[in-house]
Every structure is written in C-alpha cells, then in structure tokens.
Design a protein around this motif. Structure first.
Motif, short mmCIF file in Angstrom:
data_model
loop_
_atom_site.label_atom_id
_atom_site.label_comp_id
_atom_site.label_asym_id
_atom_site.label_seq_id
_atom_site.Cartn_x
_atom_site.Cartn_y
_atom_site.Cartn_z
N ARG A 1 91.72 104.67 77.19
CA ARG A 1 92.52 104.33 78.37
C ARG A 1 93.79 103.58 77.97
NH1 ARG A 1 89.22 101.28 82.91
NH2 ARG A 1 89.76 99.58 81.52
N ALA A 2 93.66 102.68 76.99
CA ALA A 2 94.85 101.98 76.51
C ALA A 2 95.80 102.94 75.80
CB ALA A 2 94.44 100.85 75.57
N LEU A 3 95.25 103.92 75.09
CA LEU A 3 96.09 104.86 74.36
C LEU A 3 96.89 105.76 75.30
CD1 LEU A 3 93.70 105.97 71.47
CD2 LEU A 3 95.60 104.33 71.37
N VAL A 4 96.37 105.99 76.51
CA VAL A 4 97.09 106.81 77.49
C VAL A 4 98.45 106.19 77.82
CG1 VAL A 4 97.05 107.54 79.91
CG2 VAL A 4 95.06 107.93 78.45
N THR A 5 98.58 104.88 77.68
CA THR A 5 99.86 104.22 77.94
C THR A 5 100.85 104.40 76.78
OG1 THR A 5 99.26 102.06 76.98
CG2 THR A 5 98.62 102.47 79.27
N LYS A 6 100.41 105.06 75.70
CA LYS A 6 101.23 105.31 74.51
C LYS A 6 101.82 104.01 73.94
CE LYS A 6 103.40 109.19 74.03
NZ LYS A 6 102.40 109.96 73.25
N PRO A 7 100.95 103.09 73.56
CA PRO A 7 101.42 101.78 73.09
C PRO A 7 102.07 101.84 71.72
CG PRO A 7 99.07 101.96 72.74
CD PRO A 7 99.47 103.19 73.51
N LYS A 8 103.03 100.98 71.51
CA LYS A 8 103.59 100.76 70.18
C LYS A 8 102.76 99.73 69.43
CE LYS A 8 108.22 101.47 72.12
NZ LYS A 8 109.52 100.80 72.39
N LEU A 9 102.15 98.82 70.19
CA LEU A 9 101.25 97.79 69.65
C LEU A 9 99.95 97.85 70.43
CD1 LEU A 9 100.59 95.18 68.00
CD2 LEU A 9 101.61 93.89 69.89
N LEU A 10 98.84 98.04 69.71
CA LEU A 10 97.52 98.08 70.34
C LEU A 10 96.79 96.79 70.00
CD1 LEU A 10 95.43 99.76 71.93
CD2 LEU A 10 94.65 100.68 69.73
N ILE A 11 96.35 96.06 71.04
CA ILE A 11 95.66 94.79 70.88
C ILE A 11 94.20 94.99 71.24
CG2 ILE A 11 95.57 92.38 71.64
CD1 ILE A 11 98.56 92.56 72.25
N LEU A 12 93.31 94.71 70.29
CA LEU A 12 91.88 94.98 70.45
C LEU A 12 91.09 93.70 70.26
CD1 LEU A 12 91.72 98.16 68.17
CD2 LEU A 12 91.75 98.16 70.67
N ASP A 13 90.25 93.37 71.25
CA ASP A 13 89.44 92.16 71.16
C ASP A 13 87.99 92.54 70.84
OD1 ASP A 13 88.36 89.65 71.27
OD2 ASP A 13 88.96 89.23 73.34
N GLU A 14 87.60 92.37 69.59
CA GLU A 14 86.25 92.65 69.10
C GLU A 14 85.72 94.01 69.58
OE1 GLU A 14 83.38 89.66 68.55
OE2 GLU A 14 84.76 88.01 68.91
N PRO A 15 86.37 95.10 69.18
CA PRO A 15 85.97 96.43 69.67
C PRO A 15 84.61 96.89 69.16
CG PRO A 15 87.60 96.63 67.93
CD PRO A 15 87.54 95.17 68.28
N THR A 16 84.06 96.24 68.13
CA THR A 16 82.76 96.66 67.61
C THR A 16 81.61 95.77 68.07
OG1 THR A 16 83.01 95.35 65.57
CG2 THR A 16 83.87 97.59 65.54
N GLU A 17 81.89 94.80 68.92
CA GLU A 17 80.84 93.87 69.34
C GLU A 17 79.77 94.58 70.17
OE1 GLU A 17 80.45 89.51 71.50
OE2 GLU A 17 81.83 90.98 72.31
N GLY A 18 78.50 94.44 69.75
CA GLY A 18 77.40 95.00 70.51
C GLY A 18 77.31 96.51 70.49
N ILE A 19 77.96 97.14 69.51
CA ILE A 19 78.01 98.60 69.44
C ILE A 19 77.05 99.11 68.37
CG2 ILE A 19 79.50 100.60 69.07
CD1 ILE A 19 80.15 99.01 71.58
N GLN A 20 76.40 100.26 68.63
CA GLN A 20 75.50 100.83 67.65
C GLN A 20 76.28 101.24 66.40
OE1 GLN A 20 76.19 101.96 70.73
NE2 GLN A 20 75.76 104.15 70.95
#
Length: 229
Positions: A144-163
């Motif tokens: 969903r964030a990529l749909v905005t075509k960002p130049k800077l992508l800010i990610l807050d702990e994207p692997t937390e609680g993920i298999q």
C-alpha cells in the motif's frame, strides 16, 4: 534526501526524543536500532508528522517538512509503514490498494508494480484484509505504501511477529526496493538482518543517538552491548 536535526518530541510533558539527528542519502538504507522503549517508533512518527516535533527540523529533498501534515509529506515522496501490520480489515486486499491509489493520484501501473514486489498477494486480491495472516497483512501494508511511489520508504519493524518464511520474503523485497534506488529508513530489531541490509545504522538509547556508523561497525562489541536486552 532526508535530514533530521536536533529533533525533539514526546507525549504531553513526557519528552522521548532529545536532539536526535540523522541523514538518509538518495538510494541509501539506514537502520535505526535500540532496545524497546528508547524512542524508535516516536522518531519515525515525528519524521512523518504523526507526532508534532517540539524542537528541531525535518527536511526532505530541501523542503522543511517539520510542520507539514503526514499526507503532505506523502505527496512529496515519503512512504510510511507503521508498526503493527495496519490495514483496512473490512476491505479486500484490492480495496486497500485502490483506496491508496485513488488518494495518491498515481496510475494503475503503480498498483501493478507494488503487486510485483509481493506476488503472494495476487491470488488474495478478493480476500478481506482482516482474514489475512500477520505476514500477509504486513506485505499488504508495505504494498500500500509502494502504491504512492515513494522516494523514501520508512518501515517500522516490518518483521515483528512474522513467520520466518515471510520474513525472508520481506527481506528480499526490501533488498529489491533498495537496489531499485528507493531510499529506506528502517527500524529493525534483528541484528543479523540489519547487517545484511543496511548501508548505515544508528542506535538510540533514552531518546539519544548513542552510536552510529556503517553496517560493518555493527560487528563491534560496543554496538552489540547497546542492543542487548
């Protein structure tokens, strides 16, 4: 691309950030690390305008965005994926993406490109987001964030609680985006993952930057001690 200088922020009378500074150059991946409760999420929320800064400045591509609203920062090219796999649970996967696409004003190709990064979502387009696994929801949140075509992508702990299998896919996606030239500011707890992905890093403790350097420096004992629980 992004310059944060002497940033201060908090909640009510409780200050959380004390003069934090960092920079992200075009195409660079910078990892923010630290123990729980040291201000990492507050830093990202302040950079995106979710929390107002009480001091200092945030500059993006030469624009002072310190007092801008979050959607105005998104329009400039800042994409944000908060902690917690946030989606619109009652909407389908496709509905989540279309809402963001319409708000961004980008062409359909932006949606197609986001799905190419996460092909696992393609057969799930009609499924409600609330029925996805945690890992699938995180992939949708990033897409969903990529749909905005960002130049800077800010990610807050994207692997937390993920298999583990999805963690690998998310890591590969971040590598792909980084290689394509998108700059990334990443909060991540996994030291090994940060060492593989980051160009530079900084460690927060008590709302202060206490250590910073290149990814190679993360192998030093000082950095490891600062990250120990």
């Amino acid at each position: 691309m992004l310059s944060v200088d002497d940033l201060e922020a908090g909640y009510g009378r409780a200050r959380v950030l004390f003069g934090v500074g960092l920079a992200v150059e075009p195409g660079q991946l910078v990892c923010v690390m630290g123990r729980n409760g040291v201000g990492k999420t507050t830093l990202l929320n302040t950079i995106m305008g979710v929390i107002p800064a009480t001091g200092g400045t945030v500059t993006f591509e030469g624009h002072d965005v310190t007092k801008m609203k979050p959607h105005e920062r998104v329009k400039l090219g800042m994409g944000y994926v908060p902690q917690g796999h946030e989606t619109f649970p009652q909407l389908s996967v496709l509905g989540n993406l279309l809402v963001t696409l319409e708000a961004s004003g980008n062409p359909q190709s932006a949606l197609d490109e986001a799905l190419d990064v996460f092909p696992r979502l393609k057969p799930l387009l009609k499924r409600r987001a609330g029925f996805l696994s945690g890992g699938q929801q995180q992939q949708l949140a990033i897409a969903r964030a990529l749909v905005t075509k960002p130049k800077l992508l800010i990610l807050d702990e994207p692997t937390e609680g993920i298999q583990p299998s999805i963690i690998i896919e998310i890591e590969e996606a971040i590598e792909t985006l980084h290689a394509s030239g998108i700059a990334v500011l990443l909060v991540e707890q996994y030291l090994d993952l940060a060492m593989r992905l980051a160009d530079r890093y900084l460690i927060l403790d008590g709302g202060h930057v206490v250590h910073a350097g290149t990814a190679a420096d993360l192998q030093g004992e000082e950095a490891r001690k600062l990250l120990a629980v």
